[in-house]
Design an enzyme around this catalytic site. Structure first.
Site, PDB file in Angstrom:
ATOM      1  CG  HIS A  12      -2.181  -2.079  -3.638  1.00 52.01           C
ATOM      2  ND1 HIS A  12      -2.643  -2.485  -4.868  1.00 52.01           N
ATOM      3  CD2 HIS A  12      -2.909  -0.975  -3.322  1.00 52.01           C
ATOM      4  CE1 HIS A  12      -3.595  -1.657  -5.269  1.00 52.01           C
ATOM      5  NE2 HIS A  12      -3.766  -0.728  -4.348  1.00 52.01           N
ATOM      6  CG  HIS A  59      -2.741   3.690  -7.052  1.00 54.58           C
ATOM      7  ND1 HIS A  59      -1.961   2.564  -7.137  1.00 54.58           N
ATOM      8  CD2 HIS A  59      -3.832   3.345  -6.321  1.00 54.58           C
ATOM      9  CE1 HIS A  59      -2.555   1.570  -6.490  1.00 54.58           C
ATOM     10  NE2 HIS A  59      -3.680   2.008  -5.993  1.00 54.58           N
ATOM     11  CG  HIS A 193      -9.755   0.578   0.003  1.00 54.56           C
ATOM     12  ND1 HIS A 193      -9.800  -0.526  -0.804  1.00 54.56           N
ATOM     13  CD2 HIS A 193      -8.788   1.371  -0.529  1.00 54.56           C
ATOM     14  CE1 HIS A 193      -8.908  -0.416  -1.776  1.00 54.56           C
ATOM     15  NE2 HIS A 193      -8.280   0.740  -1.636  1.00 54.56           N
ATOM     16  CD  GLU A 240      -7.129  -0.729  -5.158  1.00 58.23           C
ATOM     17  OE1 GLU A 240      -6.568   0.340  -5.422  1.00 58.23           O
ATOM     18  OE2 GLU A 240      -6.922  -1.344  -4.086  1.00 58.23           O
TER      19      GLU A 240
HETATM   20  C1  DHB Z   1      -4.997   3.343   0.570  1.00 55.04           C
HETATM   21  C2  DHB Z   1      -5.319   2.129  -0.055  1.00 55.04           C
HETATM   22  C3  DHB Z   1      -5.033   1.932  -1.407  1.00 55.04           C
HETATM   23  O1  DHB Z   1      -5.336   0.788  -2.092  1.00 55.04           O
HETATM   24  C4  DHB Z   1      -4.390   2.929  -2.132  1.00 55.04           C
HETATM   25  O2  DHB Z   1      -4.069   2.680  -3.418  1.00 55.04           O
HETATM   26  C5  DHB Z   1      -4.083   4.134  -1.530  1.00 55.04           C
HETATM   27  C6  DHB Z   1      -4.388   4.346  -0.171  1.00 55.04           C
HETATM   28  C7  DHB Z   1      -5.279   3.570   2.024  1.00 55.04           C
HETATM   29  O3  DHB Z   1      -5.927   2.742   2.680  1.00 55.04           O
HETATM   30  O4  DHB Z   1      -4.835   4.588   2.557  1.00 55.04           O
HETATM   31 FE    FE Z   2      -4.909   1.051  -4.371  1.00 54.20          FE
END
Ligand code: DHB
Ligand code: FE
Length: 280
Positions: A12, A59, A193, A240
């Site tokens: 997302h 978030h 990530h 996540e």
């Molecule tokens: C990014 C990824 C995420 O899941 C998020 O909530 C905010 C930023 C990103 O890769 O920049």
């Molecule tokens: Fe996220």
């Protein structure tokens, strides 16, 4: 009777929303990412689900650190888009499905999962970016959505096992709703990530692909993954992915994988996408 017919897993990343909203999807950077969703856009236009049970994480948009529910179900008639960073996206208001949402709340709480009932809530990129990936830029979303927020931002977060079992309870709940509805469940977020600290930018393709390989047929193995492994192997935000386990748990024992896409990178994230059809 309502039925959960299929599930979708999708990252997302906010910048994906930005690319859609600014018409940048055909650029060299973005085209390979968006091409991986062509199958699903066509498939969902034929499937025409009535309701998406959309498992995502907020978030710090709707819930600040003042109050952090572990599991929250959106029972409102409508939900307005809002966001951190770029601000609210130019997307339609999200229409809820309060009758089904209240029924799921009643049933799942009686199955011993404590849900927070939410009657007013804005929804951020965790929910709106996957909607845009599947439906593009309509004037009105062609589907009703029950937002279901899971805390993966503030520790302690729920375990993968609890999320998987919660999915099973959601399936029981939907199947005991006496209206004929085609319901899909989506799990959003991931894959590997890390957005902050010395390991910012961490991506673990091998781990992500093994997760995708096991999602259809070996979900029990995935449910055993501890939160510490998510952090170590997939970065601080890889947790996540427990939301994909809510989705998988809600599809029953037997599923068929219809489509898969994996692309690195989009913004800071390894993007994963899977479409699973329930066979039970
Ligand atoms: C990014 C990824 C995420 O899941 C998020 O909530 C905010 C930023 C990103 O890769 O920049
Ligand atoms: Fe996220």
């Amino acid at each position: 009777m309502a039925r959960i017919t299929a599930g979708i897993g999708a990252s997302h990343v906010p910048l994906i929303g930005r690319a859609i909203d600014t018409g940048d999807t055909l650029s060299d950077y973005w085209k390979p990412l968006f091409d991986g969703f062509n199958f699903t856009r066509k498939w969902i236009a034929e499937e025409k689900p009535d309701v998406i049970f959309l498992v995502y994480n907020d978030h710090a948009t709707a819930f600040s650190l003042d109050m952090v529910p572990t599991f929250a179900i959106g029972c409102a008639e409508t939900f307005e888009p809002a966001d951190e960073g770029f601000g609210a996206r130019p997307v339609p208001t999200v229409e809820g499905a309060p009758d089904l949402a209240w029924h799921v709340a009643q049933s799942v709480i009686q199955q011993d999962f404590d849900l927070t009932i939410v009657n007013k809530m804005d929804v951020d990129h965790g929910l709106t970016v996957p909607l845009s990936l599947m439906y593009g830029q309509p004037k009105k979303w062609p589907v009703k959505v029950i937002p279901f927020a899971v805390n993966v931002v503030v520790y302690p977060t729920p375990s993968g096992r609890r999320c998987y079992n919660l999915g099973k309870a959601i399936r029981n709940a939907v199947e005991s709703f006496d209206k004929d509805l085609n319901v899909q469940i989506w799990g959003t977020g991931g894959m590997s990530h890390q957005l902050q600290g010395p390991r910012a930018g961490l991506i673990n393709q091998e781990w992500d692909k093994r997760f995708l390989d096991r999602l259809a047929d070996k979900p029990e193995e995935l449910a055993d993954i501890a939160h510490i492994e998510y952090i170590r192997e997939t970065g601080s935000e890889g947790i996540e992915m427990v939301m994909w386990l809510v989705m998988r748990g809600a599809l029953g024992d037997k599923v068929t994988e219809l489509h898969r896409h994996y692309h690195v990178p989009a913004s800071n994230t390894a993007v994963g996408h899977i479409v699973l059809e329930s066979q039970s």
